[in-house]
Enzyme design. Structure first.
Site, mmCIF file in Angstrom:
data_model
loop_
_atom_site.group_PDB
_atom_site.id
_atom_site.type_symbol
_atom_site.label_atom_id
_atom_site.label_comp_id
_atom_site.label_asym_id
_atom_site.label_seq_id
_atom_site.Cartn_x
_atom_site.Cartn_y
_atom_site.Cartn_z
ATOM 1 N N HIS A 496 0.832 -1.202 0.000
ATOM 2 C CA HIS A 496 0.000 0.000 0.000
ATOM 3 C C HIS A 496 0.874 1.263 0.000
ATOM 4 O O HIS A 496 0.737 2.139 -0.859
ATOM 5 C CB HIS A 496 -0.903 -0.032 1.247
ATOM 6 C CG HIS A 496 -1.752 1.193 1.436
ATOM 7 N ND1 HIS A 496 -3.114 1.178 1.272
ATOM 8 C CD2 HIS A 496 -1.437 2.456 1.788
ATOM 9 C CE1 HIS A 496 -3.602 2.382 1.499
ATOM 10 N NE2 HIS A 496 -2.597 3.187 1.827
ATOM 11 N N GLU A 497 1.789 1.331 0.951
ATOM 12 C CA GLU A 497 2.650 2.516 1.038
ATOM 13 C C GLU A 497 3.542 2.639 -0.195
ATOM 14 O O GLU A 497 3.846 3.739 -0.653
ATOM 15 C CB GLU A 497 3.497 2.486 2.310
ATOM 16 C CG GLU A 497 2.691 2.509 3.603
ATOM 17 C CD GLU A 497 1.643 3.614 3.654
ATOM 18 O OE1 GLU A 497 1.832 4.671 3.033
ATOM 19 O OE2 GLU A 497 0.599 3.386 4.307
ATOM 20 N N HIS A 500 1.709 4.477 -2.790
ATOM 21 C CA HIS A 500 1.825 5.932 -2.608
ATOM 22 C C HIS A 500 3.191 6.410 -3.117
ATOM 23 O O HIS A 500 3.308 7.463 -3.740
ATOM 24 C CB HIS A 500 1.720 6.301 -1.130
ATOM 25 C CG HIS A 500 0.337 6.260 -0.568
ATOM 26 N ND1 HIS A 500 -0.726 6.902 -1.152
ATOM 27 C CD2 HIS A 500 -0.162 5.673 0.567
ATOM 28 C CE1 HIS A 500 -1.819 6.701 -0.415
ATOM 29 N NE2 HIS A 500 -1.500 5.962 0.631
ATOM 30 N N HIS A 503 3.218 6.840 -6.756
ATOM 31 C CA HIS A 503 2.479 8.060 -7.119
ATOM 32 C C HIS A 503 3.421 9.275 -7.035
ATOM 33 O O HIS A 503 3.395 10.165 -7.878
ATOM 34 C CB HIS A 503 1.302 8.228 -6.158
ATOM 35 C CG HIS A 503 0.199 9.115 -6.641
ATOM 36 N ND1 HIS A 503 -0.865 9.449 -5.851
ATOM 37 C CD2 HIS A 503 -0.010 9.753 -7.817
ATOM 38 C CE1 HIS A 503 -1.690 10.241 -6.525
ATOM 39 N NE2 HIS A 503 -1.184 10.448 -7.722
#
Ligand SMILES: [Zn+2]
Length: 704
Positions: A496-497, A500, A503
């Site tokens: 998940h991180e 990010h 991104h």
């Protein structure tokens, strides 16, 4: 466990050049006063001392104020270039110090850093208000904004102009003088209160320890859990004993395996009472004050509630849309959770337990039930989830999707020995950015997992600024001869991180203010959560889930069991999360400025939705960092909002193939690269060709 992305809401201040140089002497002493002379411009951690921050903050504020004044007092006719773009070019020094401080104060804090944070908060708050309430500057922005459609702006430029204009209006630029001064007071109070709130949670988390001094009290605990507890005990001066703490890598295994019900109750209650012990670390009055001040500020600006103020900027737009999604999911989730509770009660009764299921029993019996139903146990999986391998798994997925390469670099400064640094490269070897990973818990680190950046990507005036991104977690660390073996949930969190991070890394924008994760809060979880979809795909597991001793790939049998158990306990997970989303929304749709009794308010909120007593809301108000100390107020719903998007987006891969390059490229070009340069809905439609459907999410969670 959900995660935090820190997006600093400080007014945009990236840099290109500073108009005023500090004196020679200051430059020599304080590393912030010049551009960092390090590989890729990462902070020179070995040279930065705590005493450098305050002078750098102060000088940074002074420099930026001068730059802003120059723009505001310009005699030229306001244009996009001399006003909006010029604003993007201000604040180099301030950004350098605040970005570095921001990362380190979360990952490596101490009393001095916290004191600096408190000392600087009012100054920084005042500085931001000074900018937004600068009447001359606002006049210029307004003048440019008024001709918006005739300026021949690109979509990105139009968005930037919009963003500045709205930010100033939302920052009080249109208020009358007397209201402006109250607005400033509120901002200053809020900045301090939220710092205090977060500090109290951290202190509470570090304060509790459950010391065990006899073997009987270790009953049921796996060997790895026991040896980790022995190590914690040794670290804390309890040689020969065992210590359990209320940070999750210590507490969750205890709740899953301990046969001693009273001890499960003890540690669980310590966890849920953080910030609620009626002492100097109590957060109830603080959070109530925060909610009340936020409402007052929203009212000053003409909004009905703080949620209305926040949501206007998000995809959801109004509270009704958030509640509507929550309501749609709540009923089936609650029904499922009730069924799960019944099943657990049956298990207790069968064992002759003769007690009613309580929240501190949930993990223990769930683990047992999982074993009985699927012959699957978290401890069977852990040997295959060695932390470095898991990270390699995340890199593998990014490589297959986007061709990215991750090269570990030992020659780049880092801020702690547990940290690893990677250079990220394109398939053709060209530089993308730098990624720091920092995964182990320590007392100086806040709980949870998050992404942050030392430097965001931009290309103002054609000058490439490359992203320097961090990923932080609180995963199990190695103990004795054992490497770091992490839970399946933490595997998901790491991915998940990392989403990010992608991104931030793959951002391809001109303006700092719109780049990377500078997107609406309910869109920012799309790039992160979509990564979680690859975690347990057999093809991906085979690439990274290798036994830490034998290097044997995870057996197909275990993969099958993982798949079968995919929706197991989803009632609980969904309910626990949705309850927190309701609680957040209830606090921030408050229409009465009077201080609330936090406990009573929360109880009533949870009663209204009918939360069952066997489940506690994921974060109780006194330690709900996301909404009272982080940037998720009226935004905790974002995870499920974005899950509608990520489940739907992942369908695009399911419809083609897991690593379909065409789909991946479309996702990269339309979503990851674009930051906040266009409306998220437009970006999503361009990627997917249609509006997202809620069905894939319901299916994934077993709710339909
Ligand atoms: Zn996230």
């Amino acid at each position: 466990m959900k995660n935090i992305v820190f997006i600093f809401i400080v007014l945009s201040v990236l840099f290109i050049d500073c108009s005023k140089k500090p004196s020679e002497q200051l430059t020599a002493e304080n590393p912030f006063f010049s551009e960092f002379d390090t590989p890729y411009g990462v902070p020179p951690f070995d040279q930065i001392k705590e005493e450098h921050y305050v002078p750098a903050f102060k000088e940074g504020i002074e420099q930026e104020s001068a730059e802003i004044d120059a723009i505001a007092n310009s005699v030229e006719v306001p244009t996009f270039a001399n006003t909006i773009e010029a604003l993007e070019g201000t604040g180099a020094l301030l950004r350098r110090v605040s970005d570095t401080f921001g990362v380190l104060n979360n990952s490596m804090t101490n009393d001095k850093m916290q004191a600096i944070d408190e000392e600087m908060a009012p100054l920084r708050s005042k500085h931001n208000d000074d900018i937004r309430m600068n009447a001359k500057l606002f006049e210029r922005i307004k003048a440019v904004y008024g001709q918006k459609d005739n300026l021949g702006l690109t979509a990105e430029q139009a968005m930037l102009l919009d963003k500045y204009y709205k930010d100033f209006v939302r920052g009080g630029a249109n208020l009358e003088e007397d209201k402006k001064s109250r607005f400033r007071e509120i901002n200053e109070d809020l900045s301090l209160l939220s710092i205090k709130f977060g500090q109290n949670v951290l202190k509470e988390t570090n304060r509790f320890e459950m010391v065990i001094d006899n073997n009987e009290d270790l009953a049921g605990l796996p060997e790895a859990v026991v040896s980790a507890a022995a190590e914690t005990a040794a670290d804390r001066g309890y040689e020969g004993k065992w210590v359990f703490a209320i940070h999750k890598p210590s507490m969750i295994p205890f709740l899953q395996y301990s046969e001693i019900r009273e001890l499960r109750e003890k540690i669980f209650k310590a966890y849920i009472n953080k910030g609620n012990n009626n002492d100097e670390l109590d957060n109830k009055a603080i959070l109530s004050k925060i909610a009340s001040l936020r409402l007052e500020r929203a009212n000053l600006l003409g909004y009905k509630t703080h949620a209305h103020y926040v949501l206007e900027e998000n995809m959801a737009k109004v509270p009704e849309n958030v509640y509507s999604l929550l309501d749609q999911l709540w009923k089936p989730a609650l029904e499922m959770a009730k069924k799960e509770a019944k099943e657990l009660q049956v298990m207790i009764d069968k064992e002759g337990g003769n007690f009613k299921l309580e929240p501190w029993d949930w993990w223990y019996y769930t683990e047992k039930l999982k074993k009985a139903k699927y012959d699957l146990d978290e401890e069977m999986l852990k040997p295959y989830f060695e932390l470095n391998n898991v990270r390699e798994g995340a890199f593998y997925v990014a490589n297959k999707l986007y061709g990215l390469q991750f090269v570990e670099r030992d020659d780049i400064p880092k801020y702690h020995e547990d940290v690893k640094v990677f250079e990220v490269k394109e398939e053709d070897g060209s530089h993308v950015g730098i990624l720091y990973t920092d995964y182990y818990p320590r007392e100086s680190k806040r709980g949870g997992a998050w992404m942050n950046s030392f430097q965001k990507q931009s290309r103002l005036g054609g000058v490439d600024v490359y992203p320097i991104i961090t990923n932080n977690g609180n995963f199990s660390k190695p103990t004795g001869d054992m490497p770091a073996l992490i839970s399946s949930e933490d595997v998901g969190t790491l991915f998940h991180e990392f989403g990010h991070a992608l991104h931030g890394l793959l951002s391809d924008c001109t303006y700092y203010r719109l780049s990377g994760t500078s997107v609406p809060r309910d869109f920012v979880e799309l790039p992160s959560q979509i990564m979680e979809n690859w975690v347990f795909e057999p093809e991906v597991l085979k690439a990274y889930a290798k036994h830490y001793e034998t290097d044997e790939v995870i057996p197909q049998g275990l993969i099958d069991k993982l798949k079968e158990s995919g929706t197991f306990n989803q009632g609980f997970t969904t309910v626990e999360y949705l309850a927190a989303s309701y609680l957040d929304m209830d606090w921030h749709t408050l229409e009465n400025i009077e201080l609330q009794n936090a406990e009573k308010f929360e109880d009533e909120s949870m009663d209204r939705i009918g939360l069952i007593p066997e489940i506690v809301v994921r974060y109780k108000s006194p330690y709900f960092n996301h909404i009272f100390s982080g940037g998720y107020s009226a935004g905790y719903y974002s995870y499920i909002w974005a899950e509608v998007l990520d489940s739907d987006a992942f369908q695009a891969f399911k419809e083609t193939s897991l690593f379909d390059r065409k789909t991946a490229t479309a996702f990269r070009e339309n979503i990851l690269a674009r930051g906040g340069t266009e409306d998220p809905k437009t970006l999503y439609l361009r990627f997917r060709g249609a509006e997202p459907s809620v069905e894939p999410l319901l299916k994934k969670r077993g709710l339909m």
